[in-house]
Write a protein that holds these residues in place. Structure first.
Motif, PDB file in Angstrom:
ATOM      1  N   MET A 177     -37.633  49.687  80.372  1.00  0.00           N
ATOM      2  CA  MET A 177     -38.659  50.008  79.377  1.00  0.00           C
ATOM      3  C   MET A 177     -40.069  49.898  79.937  1.00  0.00           C
ATOM      4  O   MET A 177     -41.010  50.438  79.378  1.00  0.00           O
ATOM      5  CB  MET A 177     -38.495  49.118  78.146  1.00  0.00           C
ATOM      6  N   ARG A 189     -40.966  52.731  66.663  1.00  0.00           N
ATOM      7  CA  ARG A 189     -41.754  53.148  67.813  1.00  0.00           C
ATOM      8  C   ARG A 189     -40.836  53.971  68.703  1.00  0.00           C
ATOM      9  O   ARG A 189     -39.675  53.624  68.905  1.00  0.00           O
ATOM     10  CB  ARG A 189     -42.272  51.954  68.596  1.00  0.00           C
ATOM     11  N   THR A 238     -45.269  54.656  74.774  1.00  0.00           N
ATOM     12  CA  THR A 238     -45.160  54.859  73.326  1.00  0.00           C
ATOM     13  C   THR A 238     -46.320  55.676  72.777  1.00  0.00           C
ATOM     14  O   THR A 238     -46.353  55.982  71.598  1.00  0.00           O
ATOM     15  CB  THR A 238     -45.156  53.515  72.592  1.00  0.00           C
ATOM     16  N   LEU A 285     -40.139  55.384  72.436  1.00  0.00           N
ATOM     17  CA  LEU A 285     -40.495  55.275  73.846  1.00  0.00           C
ATOM     18  C   LEU A 285     -40.137  56.564  74.569  1.00  0.00           C
ATOM     19  O   LEU A 285     -38.995  57.031  74.470  1.00  0.00           O
ATOM     20  CB  LEU A 285     -39.738  54.127  74.523  1.00  0.00           C
ATOM     21  N   VAL A 301     -37.157  52.924  68.739  1.00  0.00           N
ATOM     22  CA  VAL A 301     -36.763  51.521  68.572  1.00  0.00           C
ATOM     23  C   VAL A 301     -37.278  51.014  67.230  1.00  0.00           C
ATOM     24  O   VAL A 301     -38.437  51.233  66.872  1.00  0.00           O
ATOM     25  CB  VAL A 301     -37.327  50.631  69.709  1.00  0.00           C
TER      26      VAL A 301
END
Lengths: 429, 312
Positions: B144, B133, B149, B135, B165
């Motif tokens: 975060m 994924r 996403t 970000l 990630v």
């Protein structure tokens, strides 16, 4: 029919135990029309659940609304709550055996049987949550690979099954002795009762450790979780037992004394306040501190970035808990039945939400990468959950059906045939 | 005696026998209804062979067992997906510990790694599954909570940086600790793997992982035969069964054969660096020694084998 020979003859257990089982079977399947209606209803709901589960196994858990973001839902929520209900019975065992409350002693089996039914439900809720129930044997020590002691889930398997066995032994032994007309030998049950008190605390502590040991989930990662679980268990368990006792009096005409109910009400008056105190303490820590670690609490109580799926749930729970606390503390709780029943129902519902959906789901929202994916159970999940509850209630009904006549001595002997109609007719009217 | 009463269920037999007969009939009806209710399970019974049901844990399989298991899985893929595949079982190379690093000054969030992972690892097509994924983060924060996403615009956007990630292959993996059946473990080269034929699907690991690295097969993956990557590994990218957990495995069917992970090969920016940290001459070693690197959620003590760094 056949009268058993006198106790002095000490007939072999090989003969008398099957007779005890046969008699229990009779008691479990005989009753007034209302009993059959109740059991048929439960069976129907159970079958709907069984069918939904079979479909879920065949087609995959895509039939649930769980996702990789919210990977546990209604099943694990109910599992967690039912561990608490199983725990609650110990609030009868402690007064009965540690404080030698005679009247509580007479009805303590209601709590122990509830523990059995609740644990059965717990095991079912975990099983329906498995993606591969066919690989269940991988969990059996010796056969599979049991990751003990590192995985808390293996501890939970041990304590839950152990608690089930303990209560099965205690109830089974006492009922069998009463069936034989003998005085139970304390050596064969007292040590187990004492062990079950400690064990009851362990099942909810270990279940809390499942969640609070996860560093990546700040919402659960709180040292207060296990004490909170216990406090709410000591509300929801007694609440259910109080309602059961009123129902048994009303519907099944079992002459239950007031004393134990009042003792339980007095216990809940304390535990419900401890529970509320812990909720306040947790909420304070979360909101006064602030920061991203409290996002889950924000989501739960007020919604987060426009997502607020759990907000109505948790405020309903809080309303239930506060109303229940006020009702329990009111003097009428000791005199008026409807006040107690209402208080119990509110407390039970409040705990079910708070410790079920209100505890499990926010742990996943926002996710560990701070994404927000909401969750509401699917129809399949509701069906399976209802089916499991129905099965649990069937187990409890049957257990009570067997235990109460044997204990109360209403059908003290073995002439079931003669008593059949009498027992069948009386409560029906 | 009871049998007799059940078969001759005439009302003339009187109260007790009629009651017994009703009970017998009720029990029979209930049992029949139960069998009908769980009928969908037969579907499972048909697809689940005795060999698969009885299969031991990966670590308990002998070389001979393994050959049989791999052959069976290849045959199953052929019959269920219509694809000829080779499922291997490469073991860790002695003296190897794989480590990944991403240069966040260079990564521009184009998502080629996400797509490459999807294809390499035979993920379900409909759900567009991937182990990675990305970000999109505003510059000036490492929080975060501020990431996104699901961005749908040309990249790179102004004042944004991008942070892919995936599994961090922790040295202290919480997911491994919580597994009740040891279906997941850390291999000698640092890769955390799953035995898809041992996992019971409890998803405790998914709850335990702080990096959202694990995925569950909510249904059997669907991949058209032509799109199936035939180069497969038992502990990596073979098509996963329904109801089990999976995760990034640093493409061990490639990396243990001396190749690079698919996500790295696909990256057009050169942001990704992969290698053996035990090799003093490796690029990854140079980066770890000369760049200011950081790991995600260091405070949790998971000790990731996955690093991030900035050039400037």
């Amino acid at each position: 029919m056949t009268r058993l020979s006198m106790p002095s003859d000490r007939p072999s257990h090989w003969l008398s135990y099957p007779r005890f089982v046969g008699r229990s079977l009779r008691l479990a399947t005989d009753g007034p029309r209302s009993f059959y209606v109740w059991m048929t209803l439960l069976t129907a709901v159970f079958l709907v659940g069984a069918n939904a589960w079979a479909n879920q196994v065949a087609h995959g858990m895509i039939l649930t609304n769980m996702t990789d973001h919210v990977s546990w839902g209604l099943y694990i929520a109910n599992f967690t709550f039912m561990v608490g209900v199983a725990d609650g019975g110990v609030m009868m065992v402690i007064p009965a055996y540690l404080y030698h409350d005679r009247r509580m002693h007479d009805v303590v089996i209601l709590g122990e049987l509830l523990a059995i039914a609740a644990i059965v439900m717990c095991l079912m809720f975990v099983t329906v949550d498995l993606g591969r129930p066919d690989r269940f044997w991988h969990l059996i020590p010796g056969l599979g690979r049991f990751n003990f002691p590192v995985s808390m889930l293996t501890w939970d398997v041990i304590v839950l099954n152990g608690y089930l066995l303990l209560n099965l032994h205690i109830c089974g032994y006492l009922l069998y002795m009463r069936f034989l007309g003998r005085t139970p030998n304390p050596r064969w049950y007292l040590p187990f009762v004492m062990l079950s008190i400690v064990w009851a605390i362990s099942i909810h502590t270990v279940t809390a450790f499942l969640y609070c040991g996860l560093g990546g989930r700040p919402f659960w990662n709180s040292a207060l979780l296990a004490p909170r679980f216990l406090a709410s268990a000591f509300v929801s368990g007694p609440a259910f037992i109080i309602i059961t006792m009123f129902a048994l009096r009303r519907i099944a005409r079992v002459p239950l004394p007031d004393g134990p109910i009042q003792t339980l009400v007095k216990i809940v008056r304390v535990t419900i306040l401890i529970n509320l105190l812990m909720v306040v303490s947790e909420v304070f820590t979360e909101f006064y501190t602030g920061g991203t670690h409290t996002s889950s609490a924000h989501y739960l109580f007020f919604g987060l970035h426009g997502f607020n799926g759990l907000v109505p749930w948790i405020w309903t729970a809080i309303a239930c808990n506060v109303v229940a606390a006020i009702l329990f503390l009111h003097p009428a709780a000791l005199s008026r039945m409807w006040v107690v029943v209402l208080a119990c129902a509110a407390a039970f519902t409040g705990a079910w939400i708070e410790k079920g959906m209100g505890l499990i789901v926010p742990g996943f929202i926002p996710s560990t990468l701070h994404e927000i994916v909401e969750y509401a159970p699917s129809l399949t999940e509701w069906k399976i959950t209802a089916g499991t509850w129905a099965f649990g209630l069937m187990v409890y009904t049957i257990a009570l059906k067997i235990a109460i006549p044997i204990l109360s001595g209403r059908l003290d002997g073995y002439d079931v045939g003669a008593d059949d109609d009498a027992s069948g007719a009386a409560p029906a009217s | 005696m009871t049998d007799q009463q059940t078969t001759i269920s005439l009302p003339v037999l009187g109260e007790v026998s009629r009651r017994t007969a009703m009970k017998g009939a009720g029990a029979t009806l209930g049992a029949a209804a139960f069998v009908a209710a769980i009928a969908p399970l037969r579907h499972l019974g048909e697809s689940l062979t005795a060999d698969e049901f009885m299969q031991r844990h990966y670590k308990e399989l002998s070389a001979e067992d393994k050959r049989a298991v791999l052959a069976r899985l290849e045959a199953e893929t052929a019959s269920e997906y219509g694809a000829e595949v080779r499922i291997g079982d490469l073991r860790p190379i002695p003296g190897t510990k794989f480590v990944y690093a991403i240069n966040l000054s260079v990564c521009n969030g184009n998502g080629a790694c996400v797509e490459a992972c999807h294809r390499e690892n035979n993920h379900d097509r409909a759900t567009n599954q991937s182990y990675i994924r990305v970000l999109e983060m505003p510059k000036g924060t490492m929080d975060m909570e501020q990431g996104n996403t699901t961005y749908q615009h040309p990249v790179p956007a102004d004042d944004r940086f991008y942070m892919p990630v995936q599994c961090q292959q922790c040295d202290e993996p919480p997911c491994v600790d919580v597994c009740p059946v040891e279906a997941t473990w850390k291999e000698d080269d640092g890769i955390v793997v799953v035995d898809y034929n041992w996992c019971i699907g409890c998803r405790y690991c998914e709850a335990a992982c702080p990096y959202h690295a694990r995925r569950f097969n909510w249904k059997a993956p669907e991949v058209p035969a032509a799109e199936i990557n035939p180069d497969q590994g038992y502990l990596s990218n073979r098509i996963r069964p329904q109801g089990v957990v999976e995760k990034c495995h640093y493409c061990l069917h490639r990396t243990r054969a001396g190749r690079l992970p698919a996500c790295l090969e696909a990256c057009p920016t050169g942001a990704r660096v992969f290698g053996n940290i035990l090799d003093p001459d490796s690029d990854i070693r140079w980066i770890l020694e000369h760049k200011r690197v950081y790991v995600l959620k260091e405070d949790l003590g998971t000790k990731p084998s996955f690093f991030y760094f900035f050039d400037q």
